[in-house]
Design an enzyme around this catalytic site. Structure first.
Site, mmCIF file in Angstrom:
data_model
loop_
_atom_site.group_PDB
_atom_site.id
_atom_site.type_symbol
_atom_site.label_atom_id
_atom_site.label_comp_id
_atom_site.label_asym_id
_atom_site.label_seq_id
_atom_site.Cartn_x
_atom_site.Cartn_y
_atom_site.Cartn_z
ATOM 1 N N ARG A 89 -28.229 0.747 29.776
ATOM 2 C CA ARG A 89 -28.593 0.031 28.557
ATOM 3 C C ARG A 89 -28.625 1.026 27.401
ATOM 4 O O ARG A 89 -29.392 1.985 27.428
ATOM 5 C CB ARG A 89 -29.957 -0.640 28.723
ATOM 6 N N HIS A 133 -31.721 -1.373 17.768
ATOM 7 C CA HIS A 133 -32.847 -0.571 18.222
ATOM 8 C C HIS A 133 -33.338 0.253 17.038
ATOM 9 O O HIS A 133 -33.324 1.482 17.066
ATOM 10 C CB HIS A 133 -32.449 0.317 19.406
ATOM 11 N N GLU A 178 -37.681 -4.703 20.841
ATOM 12 C CA GLU A 178 -39.061 -4.612 20.358
ATOM 13 C C GLU A 178 -39.196 -4.927 18.866
ATOM 14 O O GLU A 178 -39.590 -4.070 18.064
ATOM 15 C CB GLU A 178 -39.628 -3.216 20.657
ATOM 16 N N ASN A 307 -40.341 -4.749 28.078
ATOM 17 C CA ASN A 307 -40.680 -3.327 28.031
ATOM 18 C C ASN A 307 -42.174 -3.167 28.261
ATOM 19 O O ASN A 307 -42.975 -3.836 27.597
ATOM 20 C CB ASN A 307 -40.312 -2.726 26.676
ATOM 21 N N TYR A 309 -45.334 -0.100 29.127
ATOM 22 C CA TYR A 309 -45.768 1.269 29.351
ATOM 23 C C TYR A 309 -47.237 1.361 29.749
ATOM 24 O O TYR A 309 -47.606 2.152 30.605
ATOM 25 C CB TYR A 309 -45.523 2.116 28.096
ATOM 26 N N GLU A 383 -37.329 -1.511 29.839
ATOM 27 C CA GLU A 383 -37.855 -0.162 29.644
ATOM 28 C C GLU A 383 -39.142 -0.019 30.427
ATOM 29 O O GLU A 383 -40.012 -0.890 30.380
ATOM 30 C CB GLU A 383 -38.178 0.144 28.171
#
Length: 480
Positions: A89, A133, A178, A307, A309, A383
């Site tokens: 990606r 992005h 995002e 995504n 984290y 991600e």
């Protein structure tokens, strides 16, 4: 369990097997790796301008060279092939393809992506292209940027150019990465480009990013083969109240509306949440939402990119903002319009070099929550990864057991979610390479591959070899 913990002789490893169809990939973004900032017709993006503004990026770092992927892409494709990943990606640089955000495309820019995708396909690595992005052409920001409706129109035209040029090679497309960061970090807190601090502009930007997504999906569908897949990637925050007190639960609701439902509502349900409109009514009447916008935004998707984290823990009732503790960078301005009083808390346990809590349960719970709300929508982890203070040891190796432990735990969380019925189709490790980490410059290393920035030398870390074994076998060995 502490990050970096190795299996002991008394712990029984469990082999978690993923389906043969599961996609194993890795991911990057154009401005973070490409460099060649003024080559072959590319003009400045908002990140070029932001990075050159004193005090905006740590150490005055810029993406002018980054990891020089524009020249070293063959080497990077070879590294991916050696790892055995099945997909890559990457993002297209809008100012490399359409330098002013208007008019015809630049063939040299498109030729770079043609060469890259051809090389990937030759190695049986499927290209996954993200249209945006965060590198808006500076010319469009000068005309008002994402708070202006015209930017969404420009984005649709750019999407059509990209699809016409690369649609014969690229079968999976992601419109936006995002958009929360683009809107709220870029226009409210100002810690991301273009560095503006206007909460109303941020809400306008969120809407026009939504509209750009819908228009881009239409443009892609009009140009791509029928089997092509089209999606969007959201950094859906897993928001937890600090307690079950009414104030904390309401704080979580407010942040969920601003972080998540401002995008999932229009994109997936065709409406903005009523509580979001009510919460922000003292700032705007949302009259920038025009008749027909929501129908255009709500387009069928082939999957939703997620995504993740770290989780977000909040409480209410403070007279003083703590948004600097939300993990999104420090600023005198909040990225949370009309929610400045919400308090953000650090979850317990170990942290990454970003100061983010390591908590795989957040990913598991997030996936189950999305599946409950959107039960027929396939998901893709686009991600997931971690920054640690990596270094080359005297033997020339980069050993990063903390990252391996992070990945092992989060892949186990994905596996548990799939066992519970969540339709997860794949996982993309962030990131292939150490790179320009936005406002942190080159001070944070997310890569599976270490980059020596003065020379550009690539050194696969221990985590790269570990992840390559997982990608080839489809099996994650996890401690019970």
């Amino acid at each position: 369990m502490a990050a970096g913990h190795e299996l002991s002789s008394t712990e029984a490893p469990t082999a978690l097997t993923f389906p043969p169809s599961f996609t194993w990939g890795t991911a990057t973004a154009a401005y973070q790796i490409e460099g060649a900032a003024a080559l072959d017709g590319r003009t400045p993006s908002i990140w070029d301008t932001f990075a050159r503004t004193p005090g905006r990026v740590r150490n005055g770092d810029t993406g002018d060279i980054a990891t020089d992927h524009y020249h070293r892409w063959r080497e990077d494709v070879a590294i991916m092939a050696d790892l055995g990943v099945g997909a890559y990606r990457f993002s297209l640089a809008w100012p490399r393809i359409q330098p002013t955000g208007r008019g015809p495309s630049v063939q040299k820019g498109l030729d770079f992506y043609r060469r890259l995708t051809d090389a990937l396909l030759e190695k049986n690595i499927q290209p996954v292209a993200t249209l945006y992005h965060w590198d808006l052409p500076q010319d469009l920001e000068d005309a008002g940027g994402w708070p202006e409706r015209a930017t969404a129109e420009r984005f649709a035209a750019y999407a059509a150019l990209a699809a016409d040029a690369l649609g014969d090679r690229v079968r999976t497309w992601i419109t936006l990465n995002e958009p929360w960061c683009s809107a709220f970090l870029g226009y409210a807190s100002g810690v991301h480009a273009p560095g503006r601090t206007d909460p109303v502009a941020a809400l306008r930007a969120a809407h026009h990013l939504n509209l750009a997504h819908g228009k881009a999906v239409e443009a892609l569908r009009a140009s791509l083969p029928s089997l092509a897949q089209v999606a969007v990637t959201l950094n859906i925050h897993h928001v937890r109240p600090l307690s079950q007190d009414a104030e904390d639960v309401d704080a979580a609701r407010r942040i969920d509306a601003l972080a998540n439902r401002v995008f999932t509502g229009p994109m997936l349900k065709g409406a903005y949440p009523e509580d979001l409109l009510r919460d922000t009514s003292r700032l705007t009447d949302w009259s920038f939402v025009k008749d027909g916008d929501l129908r255009e935004i709500c387009q069928p998707l082939d999957f939703l990119g997620v995504n993740y984290y770290t989780p977000t823990v909040v409480s209410g009732g403070s007279a003083e903002s703590s948004h600097g503790s939300d993990g999104h960078g420090r600023s005198d301005h909040s990225p949370w319009p009309a929610a400045d009083d919400v308090v953000f808390h650090m979850p317990p346990g170990s942290t990454t070099a970003m100061g983010w809590a390591v908590d795989p349960t957040g990913l598991h719970d997030l996936l189950l929550g999305i599946q409950r709300e959107f039960p027929r929508l396939p998901l893709m982890i686009t991600e997931n990864g971690a920054a640690f203070d990596d270094y080359v040891d005297p033997s020339g190796e980069v050993n990063d057991p903390d990252r391996i432990d992070y990945l092992r735990g989060h892949l186990a969380a994905v596996h548990r979610a799939m066992e519970a019925g969540v339709d997860v189709r794949g996982y993309f490790l962030w990131s292939l390479l150490d790179n320009f980490e936005w406002g942190y410059g080159y001070s944070k290393r997310f890569g599976a591959v270490y980059v020596d920035y003065p020379t550009g030398r690539r050194i696969p870390k221990a985590s790269a070899r570990w992840y390559g074994d997982v990608a080839r076998s489809g099996v994650v060995t996890h401690r019970t």
